[in-house]
Design a protein around this motif. Structure first.
Motif, PDB file in Angstrom:
ATOM      1  N   UNK A 140       0.810  -1.215   0.000  1.00 26.47           N
ATOM      2  CA  UNK A 140       0.000   0.000   0.000  1.00 26.47           C
ATOM      3  C   UNK A 140       0.843   1.265   0.000  1.00 26.47           C
ATOM      4  N   UNK A 141       1.955   1.240   0.744  1.00 23.52           N
ATOM      5  CA  UNK A 141       2.852   2.402   0.753  1.00 23.52           C
ATOM      6  C   UNK A 141       3.483   2.631  -0.614  1.00 23.52           C
ATOM      7  N   UNK A 142       3.920   1.543  -1.266  1.00 29.61           N
ATOM      8  CA  UNK A 142       4.498   1.672  -2.605  1.00 29.61           C
ATOM      9  C   UNK A 142       3.454   2.149  -3.606  1.00 29.61           C
ATOM     10  N   UNK A 143       2.229   1.647  -3.471  1.00 31.00           N
ATOM     11  CA  UNK A 143       1.156   2.091  -4.369  1.00 31.00           C
ATOM     12  C   UNK A 143       0.862   3.568  -4.159  1.00 31.00           C
ATOM     13  N   UNK A 144       0.809   4.014  -2.896  1.00 33.26           N
ATOM     14  CA  UNK A 144       0.571   5.430  -2.619  1.00 33.26           C
ATOM     15  C   UNK A 144       1.707   6.293  -3.170  1.00 33.26           C
ATOM     16  N   UNK A 147       3.664  10.003  -7.230  1.00 35.62           N
ATOM     17  CA  UNK A 147       4.613  10.257  -8.302  1.00 35.62           C
ATOM     18  C   UNK A 147       3.957  10.610  -9.621  1.00 35.62           C
ATOM     19  N   UNK A 148       2.723  10.147  -9.829  1.00 34.21           N
ATOM     20  CA  UNK A 148       2.002  10.513 -11.052  1.00 34.21           C
ATOM     21  C   UNK A 148       1.422  11.918 -10.988  1.00 34.21           C
TER      22      UNK A 148
END
Length: 222
Positions: free
Chosen positions: A150-154, A159-160
């Motif tokens: 979840x942290x990497x997805x956030x 970043x987008x």
């Protein structure tokens, strides 16, 4: 699946990794590196508010120069070199006019060990991060795995929305604020994280049960 405080598990795993790395450095005689790590931790935990505030303020100024004033790294480097050359030029010419003996400025040179230490520190942190992610992936702890994913997805979503420099600045600010906030409000944060992950884990088990029922129904239909 063991039930416990997810934040405590993550902190303990990170601390154990750091302590193990520090112990290996102490046994190998690399105590200065461990002292530098302790100093960095003190800065992140605001043990010295003046130093921590200066570090965070400097990072903010750099971010404002790049993001709001639209400066580029090459532009700042060139301006810094021009100012340095101008200062030396004025110093030398003023010394020639007001002093009988010629002035000899020290040569500007960055020691080689500075670059070696930077490379070692950067490589060590990257390897530590990769090892931590691999430990999470192979530990079998679903809560920790979901938290990291979840942290990497956030991070990918953030970043987008903005450029790389802003992402780095956000990470820097988080690294200098979240540890001290957790240190002060750890009980409230642990309670919130427990409720959040219990709900996520319940939804995950419900989804897994529905998928299992769907697969079993499909097999019976065949």
């Amino acid at each position: 699946m063991p039930e416990g405080k997810i934040s405590d598990n993550l902190v303990r795993s990170m601390v154990s990794s750091i302590v193990a790395d520090g112990a290996s450095k102490l046994t190998s005689g690399s105590s200065p590196e461990l002292e530098n790590s302790v100093k960095a931790a003190d800065v992140m935990l605001w043990r010295n508010k003046t130093i921590s505030g200066s570090v965070l303020g400097s990072a903010t100024i750099i971010w404002l120069l790049f993001e709001w004033l639209n400066y580029h790294l090459l532009t700042l480097v060139c301006f810094a070199i021009v100012m340095l050359m101008l200062g030396q030029f004025l110093w030398v010419n003023a010394a020639e006019k007001f002093s009988s003996s010629p002035i000899k400025l020290p040569r500007l040179a960055i020691p080689d060990h500075v670059f070696v230490n930077i490379a070692k520190s950067l490589g060590g942190e990257v390897n530590r991060g990769l090892g931590f992610l691999q430990d999470i992936a192979c530990s079998g702890n679903m809560k920790q795995f979901l938290l990291v994913v979840g942290s990497l997805w956030a991070t990918a979503v953030v970043g987008s929305w903005c450029n790389f420099i802003t992402v780095i600045y956000i990470g820097f600010v988080c690294a200098h604020t979240l540890p001290v906030l957790y240190e002060r409000y750890d009980e409230a944060i642990d309670s919130f994280m427990e409720l959040l992950f219990e709900k996520l884990w319940t939804n995950f088990r419900t989804l897994d049960r529905k998928l299992a029922n769907h697969r079993s129904t499909g097999k019976k239909g065949e």
